[in-house]
Design a protein around this motif. Structure first.
Motif, PDB file in Angstrom:
ATOM      1  N   LEU A  14       0.827  -1.200   0.000  1.00 54.52           N
ATOM      2  CA  LEU A  14       0.000   0.000   0.000  1.00 54.52           C
ATOM      3  C   LEU A  14       0.866   1.258   0.000  1.00 54.52           C
ATOM      4  CD1 LEU A  14      -2.648   1.599   0.366  1.00 54.52           C
ATOM      5  CD2 LEU A  14      -2.431   1.193   2.834  1.00 54.52           C
ATOM      6  N   LEU A  15       1.830   1.339   0.922  1.00 52.37           N
ATOM      7  CA  LEU A  15       2.660   2.540   1.011  1.00 52.37           C
ATOM      8  C   LEU A  15       3.535   2.712  -0.225  1.00 52.37           C
ATOM      9  CD1 LEU A  15       3.815   2.819   4.718  1.00 52.37           C
ATOM     10  CD2 LEU A  15       1.722   3.574   3.623  1.00 52.37           C
ATOM     11  N   LYS A  16       4.026   1.626  -0.745  1.00 54.09           N
ATOM     12  CA  LYS A  16       4.870   1.722  -1.938  1.00 54.09           C
ATOM     13  C   LYS A  16       4.067   2.306  -3.100  1.00 54.09           C
ATOM     14  CE  LYS A  16       8.263  -0.937  -4.574  1.00 54.09           C
ATOM     15  NZ  LYS A  16       7.809  -0.581  -5.926  1.00 54.09           N
ATOM     16  N   ALA A  17       2.835   1.851  -3.256  1.00 52.28           N
ATOM     17  CA  ALA A  17       1.995   2.378  -4.338  1.00 52.28           C
ATOM     18  C   ALA A  17       1.693   3.855  -4.120  1.00 52.28           C
ATOM     19  CB  ALA A  17       0.700   1.573  -4.419  1.00 52.28           C
ATOM     20  N   LEU A  18       1.444   4.258  -2.875  1.00 51.20           N
ATOM     21  CA  LEU A  18       1.163   5.661  -2.589  1.00 51.20           C
ATOM     22  C   LEU A  18       2.390   6.531  -2.870  1.00 51.20           C
ATOM     23  CD1 LEU A  18      -0.832   5.415   0.768  1.00 51.20           C
ATOM     24  CD2 LEU A  18      -1.750   5.799  -1.523  1.00 51.20           C
ATOM     25  N   SER A  19       3.569   6.016  -2.533  1.00 52.72           N
ATOM     26  CA  SER A  19       4.790   6.805  -2.698  1.00 52.72           C
ATOM     27  C   SER A  19       5.172   6.980  -4.171  1.00 52.72           C
ATOM     28  CB  SER A  19       5.952   6.153  -1.942  1.00 52.72           C
ATOM     29  OG  SER A  19       6.341   4.940  -2.555  1.00 52.72           O
ATOM     30  N   GLY A  54      15.778  -3.564  14.024  1.00 55.66           N
ATOM     31  CA  GLY A  54      15.236  -4.849  13.612  1.00 55.66           C
ATOM     32  C   GLY A  54      15.781  -5.242  12.264  1.00 55.66           C
ATOM     33  N   ASP A  55      14.887  -5.589  11.374  1.00 57.04           N
ATOM     34  CA  ASP A  55      15.250  -6.048  10.042  1.00 57.04           C
ATOM     35  C   ASP A  55      15.937  -4.916   9.264  1.00 57.04           C
ATOM     36  OD1 ASP A  55      15.381  -6.987   7.465  1.00 57.04           O
ATOM     37  OD2 ASP A  55      13.354  -7.810   7.465  1.00 57.04           O
ATOM     38  N   GLN A  56      17.198  -5.145   8.886  1.00 59.03           N
ATOM     39  CA  GLN A  56      17.953  -4.114   8.177  1.00 59.03           C
ATOM     40  C   GLN A  56      17.329  -3.800   6.824  1.00 59.03           C
ATOM     41  OE1 GLN A  56      20.075  -2.148   9.183  1.00 59.03           O
ATOM     42  NE2 GLN A  56      21.765  -1.723   7.787  1.00 59.03           N
ATOM     43  N   GLN A  57      16.859  -4.818   6.143  1.00 58.91           N
ATOM     44  CA  GLN A  57      16.235  -4.589   4.842  1.00 58.91           C
ATOM     45  C   GLN A  57      14.960  -3.758   4.996  1.00 58.91           C
ATOM     46  OE1 GLN A  57      17.471  -5.292   1.745  1.00 58.91           O
ATOM     47  NE2 GLN A  57      15.740  -3.984   1.127  1.00 58.91           N
ATOM     48  N   ALA A  58      14.240  -3.991   6.098  1.00 63.76           N
ATOM     49  CA  ALA A  58      13.026  -3.221   6.347  1.00 63.76           C
ATOM     50  C   ALA A  58      13.344  -1.736   6.498  1.00 63.76           C
ATOM     51  CB  ALA A  58      12.327  -3.738   7.604  1.00 63.76           C
ATOM     52  N   PHE A  59      14.495  -1.428   7.084  1.00 57.88           N
ATOM     53  CA  PHE A  59      14.891  -0.034   7.241  1.00 57.88           C
ATOM     54  C   PHE A  59      15.087   0.633   5.887  1.00 57.88           C
ATOM     55  CE2 PHE A  59      18.678   2.872   7.885  1.00 57.88           C
ATOM     56  CZ  PHE A  59      17.921   3.953   8.297  1.00 57.88           C
ATOM     57  N   TYR A  60      15.766  -0.048   4.986  1.00 58.83           N
ATOM     58  CA  TYR A  60      15.993   0.538   3.668  1.00 58.83           C
ATOM     59  C   TYR A  60      14.710   0.574   2.835  1.00 58.83           C
ATOM     60  CZ  TYR A  60      20.885   0.594   4.840  1.00 58.83           C
ATOM     61  OH  TYR A  60      22.070   0.877   5.465  1.00 58.83           O
ATOM     62  N   ASN A  61      13.804  -0.368   3.077  1.00 55.67           N
ATOM     63  CA  ASN A  61      12.489  -0.290   2.439  1.00 55.67           C
ATOM     64  C   ASN A  61      11.757   0.979   2.883  1.00 55.67           C
ATOM     65  OD1 ASN A  61      12.866  -2.696   1.114  1.00 55.67           O
ATOM     66  ND2 ASN A  61      11.686  -3.912   2.584  1.00 55.67           N
ATOM     67  N   LEU A  62      11.928   1.296   4.162  1.00 56.67           N
ATOM     68  CA  LEU A  62      11.302   2.494   4.710  1.00 56.67           C
ATOM     69  C   LEU A  62      11.878   3.751   4.059  1.00 56.67           C
ATOM     70  CD1 LEU A  62       9.227   3.291   6.949  1.00 56.67           C
ATOM     71  CD2 LEU A  62      11.179   3.517   8.503  1.00 56.67           C
ATOM     72  N   LEU A  63      13.195   3.803   3.948  1.00 57.46           N
ATOM     73  CA  LEU A  63      13.840   4.960   3.323  1.00 57.46           C
ATOM     74  C   LEU A  63      13.436   5.098   1.858  1.00 57.46           C
ATOM     75  CD1 LEU A  63      17.490   4.768   4.741  1.00 57.46           C
ATOM     76  CD2 LEU A  63      15.518   6.015   5.647  1.00 57.46           C
ATOM     77  N   LYS A 119      12.352   8.300  -1.140  1.00 61.35           N
ATOM     78  CA  LYS A 119      12.876   8.400  -2.498  1.00 61.35           C
ATOM     79  C   LYS A 119      13.352   7.019  -2.895  1.00 61.35           C
ATOM     80  CE  LYS A 119      14.596  13.095  -3.400  1.00 61.35           C
ATOM     81  NZ  LYS A 119      15.823  13.866  -3.767  1.00 61.35           N
ATOM     82  N   PRO A 120      12.982   6.524  -4.068  1.00 65.65           N
ATOM     83  CA  PRO A 120      13.388   5.163  -4.454  1.00 65.65           C
ATOM     84  C   PRO A 120      14.900   4.963  -4.419  1.00 65.65           C
ATOM     85  CG  PRO A 120      11.698   5.989  -5.938  1.00 65.65           C
ATOM     86  CD  PRO A 120      12.085   7.142  -5.068  1.00 65.65           C
ATOM     87  N   GLU A 121      15.659   6.013  -4.757  1.00 66.22           N
ATOM     88  CA  GLU A 121      17.118   5.858  -4.802  1.00 66.22           C
ATOM     89  C   GLU A 121      17.738   5.628  -3.432  1.00 66.22           C
ATOM     90  OE1 GLU A 121      16.294  10.301  -5.852  1.00 66.22           O
ATOM     91  OE2 GLU A 121      15.328   8.333  -6.084  1.00 66.22           O
ATOM     92  N   PHE A 122      17.010   5.923  -2.352  1.00 64.86           N
ATOM     93  CA  PHE A 122      17.566   5.692  -1.022  1.00 64.86           C
ATOM     94  C   PHE A 122      17.748   4.203  -0.727  1.00 64.86           C
ATOM     95  CE2 PHE A 122      15.785   9.970   0.667  1.00 64.86           C
ATOM     96  CZ  PHE A 122      16.900  10.622   0.151  1.00 64.86           C
ATOM     97  N   ALA A 123      17.079   3.354  -1.495  1.00 67.28           N
ATOM     98  CA  ALA A 123      17.285   1.912  -1.310  1.00 67.28           C
ATOM     99  C   ALA A 123      18.720   1.519  -1.616  1.00 67.28           C
ATOM    100  CB  ALA A 123      16.320   1.124  -2.198  1.00 67.28           C
ATOM    101  N   GLN A 124      19.424   2.322  -2.434  1.00 67.06           N
ATOM    102  CA  GLN A 124      20.816   2.014  -2.785  1.00 67.06           C
ATOM    103  C   GLN A 124      21.766   2.186  -1.603  1.00 67.06           C
ATOM    104  OE1 GLN A 124      21.892   4.321  -6.272  1.00 67.06           O
ATOM    105  NE2 GLN A 124      19.856   4.033  -7.164  1.00 67.06           N
ATOM    106  N   LEU A 125      21.293   2.799  -0.525  1.00 67.64           N
ATOM    107  CA  LEU A 125      22.127   2.939   0.666  1.00 67.64           C
ATOM    108  C   LEU A 125      22.437   1.583   1.298  1.00 67.64           C
ATOM    109  CD1 LEU A 125      20.381   6.064   2.203  1.00 67.64           C
ATOM    110  CD2 LEU A 125      22.790   5.934   1.524  1.00 67.64           C
ATOM    111  N   ALA A 126      21.643   0.571   0.954  1.00 66.13           N
ATOM    112  CA  ALA A 126      21.887  -0.766   1.491  1.00 66.13           C
ATOM    113  C   ALA A 126      23.071  -1.443   0.817  1.00 66.13           C
ATOM    114  CB  ALA A 126      20.639  -1.636   1.315  1.00 66.13           C
TER     115      ALA A 126
END
Length: 932
Positions: free
Chosen positions: A248-253, A270-279, A283-290
């Motif tokens: 839901l949030l991904k579609a809204l963003s 907690g889940d490190q991947q969940a943190f980058y999903n949140l970021l 902005k989609p490019e923030f996922a590259q911080l992982a």
């Protein structure tokens, strides 16, 4: 007729129907939306110029010497003018519509948001700092700027009503709750294809209701321009329900123009991947911080700093904001199982070890294990909970169903999924030994047989004597009701209340508020109150009567009272546990001690990574295995004794290290007090603070014949029934009738309503006094009239001084995407001319202080008449100077808006036009010293 309508923009003065009006935003030719010049917005009208041919331009009437006033009237009129402003002219549009006085540190997210377009912000401040207020400020600002027309809050189900209340009470936003139980009612009667999210501009939506595939797609189609997501970290973790939330949030963003505010106190715990999903929602490019180190990573981190604010309580200290949070004092104490209690506990452990070792089929073994585990936890809570569990028998033909039911009640839910799980679970597996245990448990009821209860009484007595009002948190309803029964009447003058999951949320809130009216109070509660109900207004101490198996629950319990708005200088917490209770010992040493050490190191908690309860099961199995090996010795567990414990220790430590590293990398550092405080001080000067509100209401009610009557326990009674019928009618429309308890600070005194700048009582009083002053009432016996012109001697000035109270009206035009919107901006500005010949112009707060200083003696009529005539002549002669002042203020207003909304300039433009002539609301002449 359209030409007639089009010549009057927002803020223009017109005359129609025999009176003067101010044109409001939203006027569309040939319709004019009007507000009376001497009246409130509630008295407004919509006029069709074709049907009202006598609509003409009007001018603000000058002060009339026949309406002379004194110094006290001048000070009150100055306050009324400032309190009546709804559309302040400072850099922030929302401050005139707030029912809360935010702290300066809470303006940081607002300033960060206004530097972004669209606003994409992750607010990750610590528990109790005020994320709701910070998000509400941003939402109110965007709405008042006209940048959004609709907004929604997505939150866990148990927080929906709290959000509805916060938006209404603090920000004057009338939100509609959208849940599984309310959606059908809201949709009833809507045209086919129409969405309730377009009909209702402000909504608060249950995440669990809206996340399903069918509802999610409809919501995405009609979603408002601004979305606030509370407990956002719960939308990016693993699990089916979390997966739906994330979709839901991904579609809204993915809508690049949507404003998105994500709120969480644990963004990367907690889940490190969940943190980058949140970021990546920012902005989609923030996922590259992982990814591993790259050339882009540093640049991305710098970008993220513009979208991410995270502060612990120590970070707030640098703001020196007047003791925002109380001192937190924690203590622990233990009780010992002895005598009949110890014998009972030994019997329970023997029973549990026997049952779990029996050679039953797999399904029955699972049932036995969960049943005994539930019994062990209930026994650790209280004899009453043990009795309840032992009386509830599990039927073997419902074994599979009951295993799941017990598991859901046994383990403590996470902070976003606070179910009413405080019912003592069934524990009777049909074993005849249960009847003997039940008899033992019933014999222990009461202080004589219950050492844990005796320890509680021992600590409550000095706590209550020291003036604290505690909340005692229990795990089970049976324990809470048992404590209520045992403690009621135990402490003289202390009212004891109980709130559990037996009651619906509204009833819980009502019970808390009713108990808050007592001078001395003690609340017994289950964890149904550990999230979703703020208790800092009534309570300032927490007792953990039962240990939670989820350390986050302890944080939540204490966070109900230790938070922004707590008036007590000290908050006390007490942890009780059994020194030789193996269940308490296992949970305390392996779970709670580890969580505390992590929290102390980081300043924030890191959740226990035990979603499948592997560790907790291993702990309880170890307790029972020890019993099989002989008498329990009371030694505390440690990680080395459990394979599961060692594995979890490594995982938990790694998560803590990651959280610490991320805090260093991503914590907001760009805004400091020096960047924020000047903006706050500017708005305080324009709109007034809580002290100004108190002074105004106190003087206004006294002037109108309804003086405040102080209450013994703080606050005051406002006898509104003593006001005129017209005023009573206006206040009655706001549900203010008869005698009302009022207070001007938070938390409010018992039985009182918080009176803030935008409270209806303030706005009605301000509008009434201004209306009487501006309506030209000249009868010297007129009730409570305020003179718009006057002369007196003052010790505040050394030369003759003319103080003018001006109302400036500006048109603020915002152009974005080819569409222009015109807003009305008003401000009250005092200005003074000093001297008769070489006139010096003075502005600033000192002018209001001059008006507030008492007059010295009386002046002859001839002197007053002469000086009033001179002042009016000077106003006419300085007409151009006043218009130039308005132009200068308009330029300052434009600079303010551009300064705080830099990002929006890239997609649009601002223009400000000063409307002339300036409104001279009042003119007062101050003569120096005691000579005429």
């Amino acid at each position: 007729m359209s030409d007639v309508a089009s010549q009057f923009g927002p803020g223009s003065l017109v005359r129609a129907r025999g009176r003067e009006w101010i044109v409001q935003p939203g006027s569309v030719s040939p319709l004019l939306r009007l507000r009376p010049l001497s009246g409130s917005e509630e008295d407004g009208a919509l006029i069709h110029v074709g049907l009202e041919p006598d609509v003409t331009s009007a001018h603000f009437p000058p002060p009339d010497p026949a309406q002379e006033g004194n110094q006290e009237e001048a000070a009150l009129l100055a306050d009324a003018l400032r309190m009546a402003l709804r559309r302040g002219a400072g850099p922030f549009r929302c401050f005139g519509n707030l029912a809360v006085e935010p702290r300066t540190y809470q303006l940081v997210p607002l300033l960060m948001a206004l530097r972004l377009d669209p606003v994409r912000l992750l607010i990750a401040d610590d528990v109790g700092i005020g994320k709701t207020i910070e998000a509400g400020l941003i939402a109110r600002e965007l709405l008042d700027r006209g940048e959004v027309e609709r907004m929604t809050v997505l939150c866990p189900p148990h927080l929906v009503e709290q959000w509805v209340g916060e938006l209404q009470q603090r920000f004057h936003l009338h939100a509609v709750a959208v849940t599984a139980s309310s959606a059908a009612r809201l949709e009833r009667g809507l045209p086919v294809g129409e969405s309730l999210f377009k009909v209702h501009p402000v909504t608060v939506v249950s995440l669990d209701y809206i996340k399903s595939d069918r509802r999610r797609h409809d919501f995405i189609r009609a979603c408002p321009e601004l979305v606030i997501v509370d407990e956002a970290h719960t939308c990016t973790n693993t699990g089916q329900s979390r997966h739906q939330r994330y979709d839901l949030l991904k579609a809204l963003s993915e809508n690049a123009e949507r404003h998105l505010l994500l709120l969480t106190a644990t963004p990367h715990s907690g889940d490190q991947q969940a943190f980058y999903n949140l970021l990546a929602l920012l902005k989609p490019e923030f996922a590259q911080l992982a990814a591993e180190d790259s050339e882009q990573k540093k640049a991305l981190r710098e970008q993220l700093a513009m979208h991410f604010v995270q502060r612990r309580r120590p970070d707030i200290d640098e703001w020196h904001d007047g003791g925002i949070f109380p001192q937190h004092k924690s203590a622990e104490d233990t009780y010992a199982l002895s005598g009949a209690w110890e014998q009972f506990f030994e019997s329970v452990l023997d029973y549990c070890a026997e049952v779990t070792a029996s050679g039953e089929d797999e399904r029955r073994q699972r049932l036995n294990f969960w049943g005994t585990l539930a019994l062990m936890r209930c026994v650790s809570s209280s004899p009453a909970a043990a009795v309840q569990a032992l009386r509830t028998r599990l039927l073997s033909d419902q074994a599979g169903e009951n295993v799941d039911a017990i598991a859901s009640q046994l383990f403590d839910g996470s902070e976003d999924d606070l179910v009413e799980d405080d019912v003592a679970p069934a524990a009777d597996t049909g074993n005849p030994a249960v009847r003997a245990l039940l008899a033992q448990a019933e014999a222990l009821l009461g202080e004589k047989g219950d050492p844990k209860l005796r320890l509680l009484v021992k600590h409550l007595k000095p706590l209550l004597e020291d003036g604290f009002n505690p909340v005692v948190f229990c795990r089970y309803i049976a324990t809470a009701n048992y404590l209520k029964e045992q403690l009621d009447g135990k402490f003289k003058g202390v009212q004891v209340g109980v709130v559990t999951g037996e009651f619906p949320s509204e009833e819980r809130k009502r019970r808390v508020e009713a108990l808050g009216d007592a001078e001395h109070r003690l609340l017994i509660a289950t964890d149904c109150l550990s999230e979703g109900v703020n208790l800092q207004q009534y309570f300032d101490a927490v007792v953990h009567y039962d240990l939670s198996w989820n350390p986050t629950r302890h944080e939540q319990r204490e966070g109900r009272v230790d938070r922004f708005g707590q008036e007590s200088k000290v908050v006390r917490t007490l942890l009780l546990y059994g020194a030789n209770n193996p269940v308490d010992g296992a949970v305390l040493q392996v779970i709670l001690r580890k969580a505390e050490s992590i929290r102390k190191e980081l300043g924030v908690p890191v959740p226990l990574p035990d979603d499948d309860h592997t560790l907790t099961q291993a702990l309880m199995k170890a307790v029972m295995l020890r019993r099989q090996g002989g008498r329990y010795t009371g030694d505390l567990f440690d990680y080395a004794q459990l394979d599961e414990g060692r594995a979890l220790d490594v995982k938990w430590t790694d998560l803590a290290e990651t959280a610490k590293k991320n805090r260093t990398l991503f914590a907001q550092r760009s805004l400091r007090p020096a960047d924020v405080v000047p903006e706050w001080e500017r708005m305080q000067a324009v709109l007034g603070d809580s002290a100004d509100v108190q002074r105004f209401v106190t003087r206004a009610l006294a002037r109108l014949g309804a003086a405040l009557d102080p209450r013994p326990r703080g606050g005051a009674n406002a006898p509104l029934g003593a006001l005129t019928p017209a005023l009573r009618e206006r206040l009655s429309a706001e549900n203010l009738e008869a005698t009302v308890g009022v207070d001007f600070k938070q938390p409010t005194a018992p039985g009182c309503t918080f009176i803030h700048r935008s409270h209806p009582l303030v706005t009605v009083l301000a509008d009434e006094l201004l209306e009487r002053a501006l309506a030209g009432c000249t009868d010297v016996n007129a009730f409570a009239r305020l003179g718009r012109i006057g002369v007196w001697r003052s010790a505040s000035v050394d030369v003759i001084t003319v103080v003018l109270l001006l109302r400036l009206r500006h048109q603020l035009t915002i152009t974005r995407s080819g569409r222009s919107q015109v807003l009305l901006v008003e401000e009250a500005l005092p200005v003074a001319w000093q001297g008769r010949n070489a006139v010096v112009e003075v502005t600033g707060d000192q002018l209001l202080r001059w008006l507030a200083d008492p007059a010295l003696g009386d002046l002859p009529d001839s002197v007053r008449e002469r000086e009033m005539s001179n002042a009016l002549r000077a106003i006419n002669e300085r007409h151009d100077a006043l218009n130039a002042l308005a132009e200068a203020q308009a330029e300052r207003l434009l600079a303010d808006h551009r300064r705080v909304r830099k990002a929006a300039d890239a997609r649009g433009s601002y223009a400000v036009k000063a409307l002339q002539p300036v409104d001279v609301v009042a003119a007062y002449v101050l003569l120096p010293g005691a000579s005429a």
